[in-house]
Scaffold this motif. Structure first.
Motif, mmCIF file in Angstrom:
data_model
loop_
_atom_site.group_PDB
_atom_site.id
_atom_site.type_symbol
_atom_site.label_atom_id
_atom_site.label_comp_id
_atom_site.label_asym_id
_atom_site.label_seq_id
_atom_site.Cartn_x
_atom_site.Cartn_y
_atom_site.Cartn_z
ATOM 1 N N TYR A 89 36.456 -87.671 55.297
ATOM 2 C CA TYR A 89 36.554 -86.477 54.444
ATOM 3 C C TYR A 89 35.674 -85.416 55.495
ATOM 4 N N SER B 285 42.876 -87.373 59.954
ATOM 5 C CA SER B 285 41.989 -86.728 58.978
ATOM 6 C C SER B 285 41.975 -84.948 59.411
ATOM 7 N N ARG B 286 41.587 -84.885 60.672
ATOM 8 C CA ARG B 286 41.383 -83.426 61.054
ATOM 9 C C ARG B 286 42.688 -82.638 60.899
ATOM 10 N N GLY C 147 43.340 -82.030 57.273
ATOM 11 C CA GLY C 147 42.177 -80.687 56.780
ATOM 12 C C GLY C 147 42.778 -79.552 57.260
ATOM 13 N N PHE D 85 36.377 -77.298 47.960
ATOM 14 C CA PHE D 85 36.980 -78.684 48.786
ATOM 15 C C PHE D 85 36.168 -79.653 47.711
ATOM 16 N N MET E 74 37.801 -83.757 57.737
ATOM 17 C CA MET E 74 38.442 -82.599 57.130
ATOM 18 C C MET E 74 37.581 -81.331 56.913
ATOM 19 N N VAL E 75 36.375 -81.513 56.465
ATOM 20 C CA VAL E 75 35.639 -80.497 56.121
ATOM 21 C C VAL E 75 35.240 -79.620 57.454
ATOM 22 N N GLU F 153 37.072 -79.497 59.974
ATOM 23 C CA GLU F 153 38.276 -78.541 60.432
ATOM 24 C C GLU F 153 38.708 -77.538 59.528
ATOM 25 N N ILE F 154 38.221 -77.678 58.399
ATOM 26 C CA ILE F 154 38.530 -76.730 57.096
ATOM 27 C C ILE F 154 37.503 -75.389 57.285
ATOM 28 N N CYS G 156 41.174 -84.019 47.354
ATOM 29 C CA CYS G 156 41.764 -85.214 47.811
ATOM 30 C C CYS G 156 41.319 -86.304 46.744
#
Lengths: 336, 336
Positions: free
Chosen positions: A77, A294-295, A298, A67, A80-81, A83-84, A125
């Motif tokens: 971010y 964002s979530r 992600g 990522f 996102m992380v 969630e990822i 991103c």
DNA sequence: CAACTCCTCGGAATCGTTTCCGACACGGGC
DNA sequence: GCCCGTGTCGGAAACGATTCCGAGGAGTTG
């Protein structure tokens, strides 16, 4: 230190079978239960753990996904992380993090180093898109999903939002709450998000029949301090009754500047941020912010990448997450 | 998709030399400039990029380092990551992130999977230490640095701080600022940091000749919402004039609870947090917080790990970063 | 001019797996 | 009783690099 890790050969020797049998037994390709038991016993005896590297070489998969974003310190971010990572884990992948510091050169390097095959996929991103990005995205060595706007014709799996519309929502919300001199503290003008937000801001002004006044626009990096300084410059030269910050960090910086200038939020000046990060929820007063999901983005990116890794064929997909306003106490508006 | 990536053999064929020569030329072991030029030309011609996996197998190094912590959403870990990543990069390492969710099982798995040799080293931030941790740390497959307290006798490179002393500093600061009924909203009681902070809190009370009142202690996860709820419970049953939150998230949660209860900070109730994260600096009012040197600790851990990877021998090292109080506006004290 | 050193390059082994393929045993059907 | 399909296991060939080693050529020295 001295003892070298046992290999599959040691296991085979201890069990008195061939290495192929060991491999099969460990990978569930053996039906003979006695063989399986013997191999498992030998594995425990010698303390064998398969080498991830050797497996990767043979199977041509690393079980790793990268990522790459500008700065992990940015809560957008981070969301996102968060969630990822769990999704990747569920499918047995590990997460590699690249913080590029918004350096184009670094991003390109990340893209080009994909050919080294140290990961099975990438979520990227970018906040600036150059010709070199596009060239590198043309035929990536592994599946790539881009989170963010992309020029037309770039054929990559893509998750985006509409931050332009989001910016417009912010302006309209401020207008509805009574603001008439609405300032923008934007991110860098040469970034994709910066341009989109500027455009949305202008669109919002137009929709509200407000005049465009370029003295009400300032630029800053997407950081708290930069936002505070930019807002201070703005307050020095102009009279405003609302500030839209291009992200939450900038907006919070602006709130600090307002506080230093003795203006209260939201009574004297209303403030709206963007990204709806945890910072917005925890600030005082809690910051009204435009959520760009964002979530969700992600999560979608992770899902799309995992689908490709499972072999899903087909043309590049595109998903769009709509923006939504989260009204808190830094504005006097009412929830939509 | 169809075209397989070229290997070193394709390069060798294109250049009309052997694969050994290609390897040497690319790794700077060749002095003949003509050979180097030929190989480079062939590399460009076929578009060759060496496979990281194959290199790893042969060299027994992956160029990767893992960082395992509870939750990347915690700004304290974030600060560490931001300090660690650039240092690793400088030495050519990539960063792998494991968020364990404070799950002991996960942490153990991370430790045990080191034997797979998918990384060259690990920085681990456990918040609970079990027998299994200690066993797994006894003879790790790769160098490990632990950030946090460790029981005596565990022979691992270690970076720690003194959060007990930090908690005491917080209490003494509040006392000096006039507070007499000082509450603690702690993290989970079964965590190492939770215990240390509790002990430091008691120590601080004793040093100030304040009575111990267990109704002034609440527990919460290290999160904003949990902190808010815990503080609300506390305010329900007790009269306080100061709250020490065991980390910044909890402290900010407490500030929200105070606000809901109509108590002002710092006039009615003073608040101190811990970790001195960006949240402390950006909250309103800015939060007085005990810095535990997260960035420094991250940096030290990275340096220690890199030194080991460079082959530095010797017994396990230990570094300690002292706590320090950062006074902001959530307390009425003066800077130390 | 022979002998020796030094250097460059190519062949082959190696890292630790997975997997193809062939050998062999076994059971069933005619 | 023979043949063939089915299945288990071992040997060996990958995967894609690095590196050891030995052959050969060039340059030096006696």
């Amino acid at each position: 230190m001295a003892a070298p890790r046992p290999t599959i050969h040691e296991v085979a020797r201890a069990a008195g079978v061939s290495i192929s049998s060991v491999s099969r037994a460990l990978n569930g390709q053996t039906s003979n239960p006695e063989m399986v038991a013997r191999v498992k016993a030998a594995v425990d005896e010698v303390g064998y753990v398969p080498s991830a590297v050797a497996q990767s070489l043979k199977t041509q998969q690393t079980g790793q996904i990268a990522f790459a974003m500008e700065d992990i310190g940015n809560a957008a971010y981070l969301a996102m992380v968060r969630e990822i990572q769990p999704r990747l884990r569920e499918d047995g992948y590990r997460l590699l993090l690249h913080a590029t510091g918004a350096d184009v050169q670094d991003e390109i390097e990340v893209l080009e180093s994909l050919a080294q095959k140290y990961v099975d996929g990438l979520v990227l991103c970018p906040i600036r898109i150059t010709e070199r990005h596009i060239a590198a995205l043309r035929a990536p060595a592994v599946p790539v999903v881009v989170i963010g706007q992309l020029p037309a014709g770039v054929d990559v799996d893509n998750v985006r939002t509409d931050s332009r519309l989001g910016a417009r929502l912010a302006v309209e919300h401020l207008y509805a709450a009574g603001a008439r001199r609405i300032a923008l503290v934007n991110g860098p003008a040469d970034t994709v998000p910066g341009q989109a937000r500027h455009a949305g801001y202008l669109e919002g002004l137009a929709a509200c029949d407000l005049p465009v006044d370029e003295t009400l626009v300032e630029f800053a990096d997407f950081q708290v301090d930069a936002g505070r300084e930019a807002a201070a410059r703005l307050l020095d030269r102009a009279d405003v009754d609302a500030i839209f910050g291009a992200n939450d960090l900038i907006a919070i910086g602006a709130m600090h500047a307002l506080r230093s200038a003795g203006r209260s939020v939201p009574d004297d000046v209303q403030v709206v941020g963007m990204d709806d990060t945890i910072l917005a929820a925890t600030s005082f007063p809690p910051l009204t912010s435009v959520s760009l999901g964002s979530r969700e983005r992600g999560g979608l990116a992770a899902d799309m990448l995992l689908a490709r890794l499972r072999g899903e064929p087909g043309a590049a997909r595109r998903e769009t997450v709509p923006p939504a306003l989260t009204v808190r106490e830094s504005t006097r508006g009412v929830a939509a």
